[in-house]
Design an enzyme around this catalytic site. Structure first.
Site, PDB file in Angstrom:
ATOM      1  N   CYS A  98      -6.874  -6.221   3.253  1.00  0.00           N
ATOM      2  CA  CYS A  98      -7.536  -7.297   3.962  1.00  0.00           C
ATOM      3  C   CYS A  98      -8.873  -6.763   4.461  1.00  0.00           C
ATOM      4  CB  CYS A  98      -6.763  -7.837   5.145  1.00  0.00           C
ATOM      5  SG  CYS A  98      -5.193  -8.563   4.712  1.00  0.00           S
ATOM      6  N   ARG A 107     -10.649  -4.889  -0.798  1.00  0.00           N
ATOM      7  CA  ARG A 107      -9.541  -4.677   0.130  1.00  0.00           C
ATOM      8  C   ARG A 107      -8.454  -5.739  -0.019  1.00  0.00           C
ATOM      9  NH1 ARG A 107     -10.879  -1.162   4.182  1.00  0.00           N
ATOM     10  NH2 ARG A 107      -9.212  -1.983   5.457  1.00  0.00           N
ATOM     11  N   TRP A 150      -5.104  -9.652   1.504  1.00  0.00           N
ATOM     12  CA  TRP A 150      -4.091  -9.084   0.619  1.00  0.00           C
ATOM     13  C   TRP A 150      -2.771  -9.433   1.283  1.00  0.00           C
ATOM     14  CZ3 TRP A 150      -0.052  -5.560   0.632  1.00  0.00           C
ATOM     15  CH2 TRP A 150       0.365  -5.086  -0.613  1.00  0.00           C
ATOM     16  N   GLY A 156      -3.791  -5.917   9.088  1.00  0.00           N
ATOM     17  CA  GLY A 156      -2.713  -5.061   9.595  1.00  0.00           C
ATOM     18  C   GLY A 156      -1.403  -5.824   9.581  1.00  0.00           C
ATOM     19  N   GLU A 191      -2.554  10.858 -14.073  1.00  0.00           N
ATOM     20  CA  GLU A 191      -3.704  10.060 -13.643  1.00  0.00           C
ATOM     21  C   GLU A 191      -4.161   9.111 -14.760  1.00  0.00           C
ATOM     22  OE1 GLU A 191      -4.995   9.260 -11.004  1.00  0.00           O
ATOM     23  OE2 GLU A 191      -7.038   8.631 -11.445  1.00  0.00           O
ATOM     24  N   GLU A 213      -2.848   0.466 -13.852  1.00  0.00           N
ATOM     25  CA  GLU A 213      -3.521  -0.271 -12.775  1.00  0.00           C
ATOM     26  C   GLU A 213      -4.388  -1.409 -13.291  1.00  0.00           C
ATOM     27  OE1 GLU A 213      -4.689   2.565  -9.052  1.00  0.00           O
ATOM     28  OE2 GLU A 213      -5.576   3.121 -10.953  1.00  0.00           O
ATOM     29  N   HIS A 252      13.120  15.656 -23.238  1.00  0.00           N
ATOM     30  CA  HIS A 252      14.249  15.342 -22.353  1.00  0.00           C
ATOM     31  C   HIS A 252      14.310  13.857 -22.021  1.00  0.00           C
ATOM     32  CE1 HIS A 252      15.054  19.566 -21.963  1.00  0.00           C
ATOM     33  NE2 HIS A 252      13.795  19.786 -21.635  1.00  0.00           N
ATOM     34  N   LYS A 263      -7.624  -1.575  -2.584  1.00  0.00           N
ATOM     35  CA  LYS A 263      -8.136  -0.216  -2.592  1.00  0.00           C
ATOM     36  C   LYS A 263      -7.759   0.570  -1.352  1.00  0.00           C
ATOM     37  CE  LYS A 263     -11.952   2.427  -4.076  1.00  0.00           C
ATOM     38  NZ  LYS A 263     -11.112   3.009  -5.128  1.00  0.00           N
TER      39      LYS A 263
HETATM   40  C1  G6P Z   1      -4.451   2.595  -3.494  1.00  0.00           C
HETATM   41  C2  G6P Z   1      -5.626   2.592  -4.441  1.00  0.00           C
HETATM   42  C3  G6P Z   1      -5.651   3.883  -5.248  1.00  0.00           C
HETATM   43  C4  G6P Z   1      -5.657   5.080  -4.321  1.00  0.00           C
HETATM   44  C5  G6P Z   1      -4.501   5.041  -3.322  1.00  0.00           C
HETATM   45  C6  G6P Z   1      -4.656   6.088  -2.239  1.00  0.00           C
HETATM   46  O1  G6P Z   1      -3.270   2.521  -4.211  1.00  0.00           O
HETATM   47  O2  G6P Z   1      -5.566   1.468  -5.296  1.00  0.00           O
HETATM   48  O3  G6P Z   1      -6.801   3.910  -6.067  1.00  0.00           O
HETATM   49  O4  G6P Z   1      -5.571   6.247  -5.072  1.00  0.00           O
HETATM   50  O5  G6P Z   1      -4.463   3.773  -2.670  1.00  0.00           O
HETATM   51  O6  G6P Z   1      -5.781   5.768  -1.481  1.00  0.00           O
HETATM   52  P1  G6P Z   1      -6.657   6.796  -0.674  1.00  0.00           P
HETATM   53  O7  G6P Z   1      -7.780   5.963  -0.132  1.00  0.00           O
HETATM   54  O8  G6P Z   1      -5.777   7.322   0.426  1.00  0.00           O
HETATM   55  O9  G6P Z   1      -7.110   7.854  -1.587  1.00  0.00           O
END
Ligand code: G6P
Length: 613
Positions: A2, A27, A73, A100, A486, A493, A509, A608
């Site tokens: 948000c 956000r 969000w 929040g 990654e 994603e 495995h 994000k």
């Molecule tokens: C969310 C984002 C990711 C990020 C993760 C951790 O899931 O979409 O891209 O890696 O949060 O966020 P941070 O800001 O703590 O690295």
């Protein structure tokens, strides 16, 4: 999660709010809304993106110089018009935006219902504003006092901004656990409030980061900040070091692509002034008080989420390999709930791009209580995690706006490599020669990333072949195992293709059962210690007719005879290879998502900055 924004001053508020909400859309983008004050208090809100809201208000009277806005969000209640923010008090005189979660909202709601309150949305936020309204009416007090009293009773996390019909030039804001920045305009005649500084820098670089449990009141007299005990706090005005271009697309179609291409620069920025290979210099200015404790640590615990957790995994290989200090890497969300063993003097390194991830923040608090030293590795300057850490190092990647993290990952690896090298030199766990070699190799990484980006056209072509796949497997060994994770995360994603990362040898495995001619397997196979072994793994895949896309080093003439596609990246030291090998995986995910028509910068269901647990 948000994004919130507020404005009071001489401009048309809706213009500032809409522009700001677009910057904060990373956000959350389930719904958006604004409230503006002129002679009345008007709320406009709409399910969908900020652009939907913009269309919705096109022919409406949105004039007014005070206002608040929100991009959501969803947590409580579906993403629809009714649950969208701002929320109103029952007399419709107060409007509030909230980022929040109020954990005791259900209890509060039931109490308020008994007193005759009715709710039209399913949100905790509507309960919150009606609770404030109830306190104000019941105690016959000012709105500021009602907010203060309410905050002593609500449990959970919040960043809120409230506007009132009775006080059209006033905004009241407060935070606990969710971020809130106040921009101070010229001559202190206008103020901006936002979840981060990106909507603000266009107007002013002077900002105040509100602390947890502080209430800010902005009105004709300026800005005043108090704590929950009603004591005045001195606002600390900082000047932001951020340029507007940094948060714009700069000619790229998407922020993600721009950020992928920014990596040579962001890695250079991260190294600048810290590493001077020619004279063996390596120092992180942010870690000095606790430097000796870091060097002498018995154990290092890394806590993080998502991509940052993958950076942590690479750091585990690096730090253990170079310094012989045992490292544990934990998902912050698991760490905080499993009564972890932390000895006083243990070093905890939280890694976070946003610096606001709720689970990582909570893990830090727990570790602090148990006497650990917290050395934060964050991107966003002044963020909650940066401030909750004892010391730390910023990664200086610049604003990252694409939801899928790219340049933050490589900048995190850069800082973590520097930390490992600093300790190793001090502890003499590596020779001076190896130290210098690695310093030179780090210095050359931006160039190697640049060369890897030249593979763009080839990767775009490969992406077009595999865009229809339903599953992908990513394999790597050693330092490149976290890179496989990654790569798989990036693809999941943004393209919504199911993808898994595995250590290459683990394939037999389980995942090998999935391999057939439909299954693309991305194998990261640079020329390192595991090279021969990974060739065997490739043969195992080919024997089952899997399609192999191999990331190899320039000059490799062996693997290309075995696989369907080779992507040749420059060679570097084994320890630093993830900084280079991840680049084609970012591009692969980007182009596959693009080919599938996905919204690359704002993938469904994700946000994000994850400020909920
Ligand atoms: C969310 C984002 C990711 C990020 C993760 C951790 O899931 O979409 O891209 O890696 O949060 O966020 P941070 O800001 O703590 O690295």
């Amino acid at each position: 999660m948000c994004g919130i924004i507020g404005y009071v001053g001489h401009r048309q508020a809706h213009e500032v709010l809409l522009k700001g909400l677009k910057r904060l859309e990373y956000r959350g983008y389930d719904s958006a809304g604004i409230a503006v004050l002129n002679s009345s208090l008007k709320v406009f809100k709409k399910q969908g993106k900020v652009s939907d809201l913009e269309q919705f208000i096109q022919d409406q009277d949105v004039s007014g110089t005070t206002g608040i806005g929100h991009t959501r969000w969803a947590t409580h209640g579906a993403p629809n018009d009714v649950n969208a923010h701002p929320h109103l008090s029952s007399d419709k005189k107060l409007a509030m935006i909230h980022n929040g979660i109020i954990e005791n909202y259900d209890t509060l709601k039931k109490e308020l219902e008994k007193k005759g309150h009715r709710f039209i949305s399913e949100t905790d936020s509507e309960v919150f504003i009606q609770f404030i309204e109830h306190i104000q009416k019941h105690n016959q007090c000012s709105l500021e006092e009602a907010v203060r009293l309410a905050l002593t009773e609500v449990v959970g996390a919040y960043a809120i901004v409230i506007t009132s019909k009775d006080n059209p030039d006033q905004l009241i804001a407060a935070r606990k656990g969710s971020p809130l920045v106040i921009g101070v305009g010229e001559e202190k005649k206008e103020y901006f409030l936002a979840s981060d500084a990106t909507p603000i820098i266009e107007y002013t670089k002077e900002v105040v980061y509100l602390n947890d449990q502080e209430i800010a009141v902005i009105n004709g007299d300026g800005l005043s900040i108090k704590n929950l005990d009603d004591e005045h706090q001195n606002p600390y005005i900082q000047t932001l070091d951020m340029e507007l271009e940094a948060i714009e697309k700069g000619g790229f179609d998407h922020f993600m692509l721009k950020e992928i291409y920014e990596q040579p620069k962001s890695i250079r920025d991260c190294l600048r002034g810290r590493l001077i290979a020619a004279n063996g210099h390596l120092a992180l200015g942010g870690i000095h008080k606790h430097y000796q404790e870091l060097v002498n640590a018995n154990r290092i615990i890394i806590v993080a989420c998502g991509t940052s957790w993958h950076a942590g995994l690479v750091a585990e290989y690096l730090i253990e390999d170079l310094t012989r200090i045992p490292v544990e890497v934990e998902y912050a969300s698991e760490f905080r709930y499993r009564n972890p063993i932390i000895a006083p003097g243990d070093i905890v390194i939280p890694i976070s791009q946003s610096g606001e991830t709720a689970d990582t923040l909570a893990a830090i608090e727990l570790a602090k209580e148990k006497g650990a030293i917290i050395l934060g590795v964050c991107n966003v300057v002044g963020s909650s995690i940066a401030r909750a850490s004892h010391e730390g190092a910023y990664i200086h990647a610049g604003p990252e706006i694409g939801v899928a993290s790219t340049k933050a990952f490589t900048a995190q690896l850069t800082v973590l490599s520097m930390i490992a090298l600093m300790i190793a030199r001090e502890k003499k766990t590596i020779s001076e020669q190896k130290y210098l070699e690695l310093l030179y190799a780090m210095d050359a990484i931006p160039e190697k990333v640049e060369k890897s980006l030249e593979l763009n056209a080839q990767i775009k072509y490969i992406s077009s072949i595999y865009k229809g796949a339903s599953n992908f497997l990513y394999l790597g060994r050693g330092y490149n195992f976290p890179v496989a994770l990654e790569g798989a995360l990036k693809l999941k994603e943004i393209s919504y293709i199911h993808a898994e990362g595995y250590p290459a040898a683990e394939m037999k495995h389980g995942p090998i059962a999935l391999i057939d001619e439909e299954m693309p397997v991305v194998v990261i196979a640079p020329h390192d210690n595991s090279y021969e072994k990974i060739i065997s793994n490739i043969q195992e895949i080919k024997a089952r007719k899997g399609k192999v896309i191999a990331i190899v080093n320039e000059g490799d003439a062996v693997i290309e005879t075995m696989v369907d596609h080779v992507i040749k990246v420059p060679r570097t030291k084994e320890e630093l290879m993830p900084l280079v090998s991840v680049i084609p995986l970012q591009l692969l995910a980007y182009y596959i998502a693009l080919d599938r028509g996905c919204n690359v910068d704002q993938p469904r269901n994700l946000a994000k900055s994850v400020t909920v647990e």
